[in-house]
Enzyme design. Structure first.
Site, short mmCIF file in Angstrom:
data_model
loop_
_atom_site.label_atom_id
_atom_site.label_comp_id
_atom_site.label_asym_id
_atom_site.label_seq_id
_atom_site.Cartn_x
_atom_site.Cartn_y
_atom_site.Cartn_z
N PHE A 243 0.74 -1.10 0.00
CA PHE A 243 0.33 0.06 0.04
C PHE A 243 0.93 1.23 0.01
O PHE A 243 0.37 2.22 -0.39
CB PHE A 243 -0.70 0.08 1.26
N LYS B 184 -1.47 -7.52 -8.93
CA LYS B 184 -2.43 -7.55 -7.82
C LYS B 184 -2.13 -6.22 -6.75
O LYS B 184 -1.32 -5.97 -6.19
CB LYS B 184 -2.13 -8.60 -6.84
N CYS C 47 10.06 1.25 3.43
CA CYS C 47 11.00 0.15 3.78
C CYS C 47 12.16 0.89 3.93
O CYS C 47 13.18 0.13 4.55
CB CYS C 47 11.00 -0.97 2.92
#
Length: 507
Positions: free
Chosen positions: A152, A177, A285
Site C-alpha cells: 500500500f 495485484k 521500507c
C-alpha cells in the site's frame, strides 16, 4: 454526498465488473472519508487475468523491442502531462504530503526512462571463432507472464515503476495485484498505458485477498513473481513459487539504522534524521527508524531532533505546506499506536509522544504525530521490529565498533547510514556494514533507477533485485547459439569430434 464508486478490475484491455460481493473501502486518510470501494476478486477472475496475459504474450514478445519502447516514450509523456492529477490521486489515497506524492510519481517516470533503454540493455554478446569455424552469440529473451504483488505504501512507484516498465519493455506481460488500501493511482496509470497504445492484455490489474493471490504462485503460465511486503509473506512466496519453478524477486521488511559519530555535523544530521524517520509518515521500507548515536553527543542530538520534530506541520496530504500527512487508514494507525504502547511497557524513554494529534477541520483523519524514544536497548522489540510509522528509536553506543555491531546484529539489511566527517570511518562503514544500500551522510540512500534496489538478509529473497541491470536479467533469460557452416571438404567428413567445437582450446 455523491455515491461512492465501486471500482472494476482490468483484464484483456477492458475494465470489468467483478462478480464478488466483497468490497474493501479505499479511504481518503486526510479526512477519514471513503472515496471508493475495491473488489476482492474471485479465483476465476484471477485466472481470467492470467489467461489474458498469456494470450497477449506471443504477439507482444514478437513485437520488435524498438517498437515496444515507443509506447513507453508515449506513456512517459502522458505521465508528465497528468503530473498534478496523479500527484493528487496518490496524496488522496495514501496520505503522503504533496512533495512526497509528487516523488512517488517521479519514481514511476525514472524506471520508465530506464526501460526506454531496453534495446541496449537487452543486447547479448558474441564471439567469432570460439573454436575454429564456430561462432557463438547470446540473446536475451522474455519469459512470459509475470505477477506483481504490490503493497500500500507507494501506490505509483512500486506497481508502475518497479514492476511494470522493465517487465513489458523486455517483452513480457504482467498481472498486478494492487494493494486494496491504495489502488487508484495505478488504475489511473493503466488508463494512460492504454492511451499510449499498449496492446490489450499486456498489463492487467486485479485486486483480491491473499487466498486468491496464491494462484500466482502455482499457476503454470506464471513464470515469475515480483513482491514487496512483509518478510513472513515474502518467505512464503519465495519458497512456494520457487518450488513451482518460478523466478522470485521479494523485497521485504527493514529496520534501517543510522550511526551518528561525535564528529558529525550535528544540526544538519538532525535535519536529515527528521526527514528520514518521518518522511512518508515512516511508511516506507527505506525509512530510518533507528539512530545509534555516540554517547558523547547523544543528549545534544536527541534535544535537536525533538526540537525539529515539534516544528513539523501536520495536516492534510494535499495542503502543500504540510510536512507530515496522515497514516494510510485507521487500522494501520492503531497498529502503530500499539507499538508505541509496547515501547513504553518495555521501558524506553518516550521523549516525544505523537499519539494525541488532531488537525483542525480534519478531525476524522488518521493523523499521528512524530514520536521519539530514547534509551532504546537491544532487548526491546521496538528497536528490532519494523513499525512502519513515524516512530524513531534512539540507541546509544560508546564508539564506532559498538555502533556497527548493534546495526549488523539486525536480521534486516535494506539500508544503513553513517553520519560522520571522517573519511576513515566512512570507508570502514561502507566496507563492513550489512546494509545493501548505504548512505554516507545520506539519510535515505535509495539509488536512482539505473542502479538496483539491493536489500540483503531478511530484507530480500531472490537472486536478482529490481531495477538496474539486475531488473533486466530478472525479466529475461539467456539463449546461447553456436553456429558452424560446412565447407565442401567438411561435408565429406566421416568422423565428428566428441565436443564438436565446444572446447575452445586444445586438450
Amino acid at each position: 454526498m455523491s455515491e461512492v464508486k465501486k471500482m472494476k478490475y482490468f483484464a484483456g484491455g477492458k475494465w470489468l465488473d467483478s462478480t464478488t460481493g466483497d468490497y474493501t473501502p479505499v479511504y481518503n486518510p486526510s479526512t477519514g472519508e471513503i472515496q471508493a470501494y475495491i473488489p476482492n476478486c474471485s479465483s476465476q477472475e484471477v485466472s481470467y487475468a492470467i489467461a489474458c496475459a498469456q494470450k497477449a504474450f506471443p504477439a507482444w514478445r514478437d513485437t520488435p523491442v524498438m517498437k515496444r519502447v515507443q509506447i513507453l516514450y508515449k506513456f512517459r509523456d502522458l505521465l508528465i502531462r497528468h503530473w498534478d492529477e496523479l500527484t493528487m490521486c496518490c496524496a488522496r489515497e495514501h496520505g503522503k504530503n504533496w512533495a512526497e506524492a509528487a516523488g512517488d510519481i517521479a519514481k514511476i517516470k525514472e524506471p520508465v526512462e530506464l526501460a526506454c533503454g531496453t534495446p541496449s540493455l537487452m543486447m547479448g554478446e558474441s564471439l567469432m571463432d570460439t573454436s575454429k569455424g564456430y561462432n557463438t552469440v547470446t540473446y536475451r529473451e522474455p519469459l512470459g507472464v509475470f505477477a506483481g504483488i504490490s503493497p500500500f505504501n507507494f501506490p505509483g512507484m512500486i506497481p508502475m515503476g518497479w514492476m511494470t516498465p522493465l517487465c513489458i519493455a523486455t517483452g513480457n506481460t504482467i498481472i498486478l495485484k494492487l494493494a486494496s488500501k491504495t489502488p487508484l493511482t495505478a488504475m489511473r496509470c493503466a488508463e494512460l498505458w492504454q492511451e499510449a497504445g499498449l496492446p490489450d492484455g499486456v498489463l492487467n490489474l486485479i485486486s483480491c485477498s491473499r487466498h486468491e493471490a496464491e494462484l500466482f504462485l502455482t499457476h503454470p503460465d506464471v513464470k515469475g513473481i515480483c513482491f514487496v511486503g512483509t518478510t513472513g509473506v515474502g518467505k512464503h512466496i519465495y519458497s512456494l513459487a520457487a518450488t513451482h519453478g518460478k523466478r522470485v524477486q521479494a523485497q521485504t521488511e527493514a529496520k534501517n539504522h543510522a550511526l551518528v559519530l561525535e564528529d558529525a555535523a550535528l544540526e544538519r544530521t538532525a535535519r536529515g534524521l527528521i526527514n528520514s524517520a518521518f518522511g512518508c509518515a515512516g511508511e516506507r521500507c527505506m525509512a530510518l527508524p533507528v539512530v545509534v548515536v555516540q554517547e558523547s553527543i547523544a543528549d545534544k542530538l536527541v534535544k535537536l531532533i525533538v526540537q525539529y520534530a515539534r516544528e513539523m506541520k501536520i495536516g492534510p496530504a494535499y495542503d502543500k505546506s504540510t510536512d507530515l500527512g496522515p497514516m494510510v487508514d485507521a487500522q494501520h494507525k492503531a497498529r502503530v499506536i500499539r507499538w508505541i504502547e509496547t515501547g513504553i511497557k518495555e521501558g524506553a524513554d518516550l521523549v516525544l509522544d505523537g499519539r494525541h494529534v488532531t488537525v483542525e477541520g480534519y478531525e476524522k483523519g488518521f493523523y499521528l504525530g512524530p514520536t521519539i524514544f530514547d534509551h532504546v536497548t537491544e532487548d526491546m522489540s521496538i528497536g528490532r521490529d519494523e513499525i512502519f510509522g513515524p516512530v524513531l528509536c534512539v540507541k546509544r553506543c560508546r564508539d564506532f565498533e559498538e555502533g556497527l555491531s548493534v546495526m549488523n546484529a539486525s536480521p534486516f539489511a535494506n539500508g544503513s547510514v553513517i553520519y560522520t566527517q571522517s573519511g576513515y570511518y566512512a570507508d570502514e562503514f561502507v566496507r563492513r556494514t550489512h546494509g545493501g544500500m548505504v548512505g554516507v551522510n545520506v539519510g535515505i540512500p535509495v539509488p536512482v533507477g539505473i542502479f538496483s534496489f539491493s536489500g540483503h538478509k531478511d530484507s530480500f529473497f531472490g537472486d536478482l533485485h529490481c531495477l538496474g541491470k539486475d531488473g533486466v536479467r530478472f525479466f529475461t533469460e539467456i539463449k546461447a547459439v553456436t553456429s558452424h557452416w560446412f565447407d565442401e571438404e567438411e561435408k565429406k567428413a566421416v568422423k565428428v569430434d566428441t565436443w564438436e567445437g565446444s572446447v575452445g582450446g586444445s586438450i
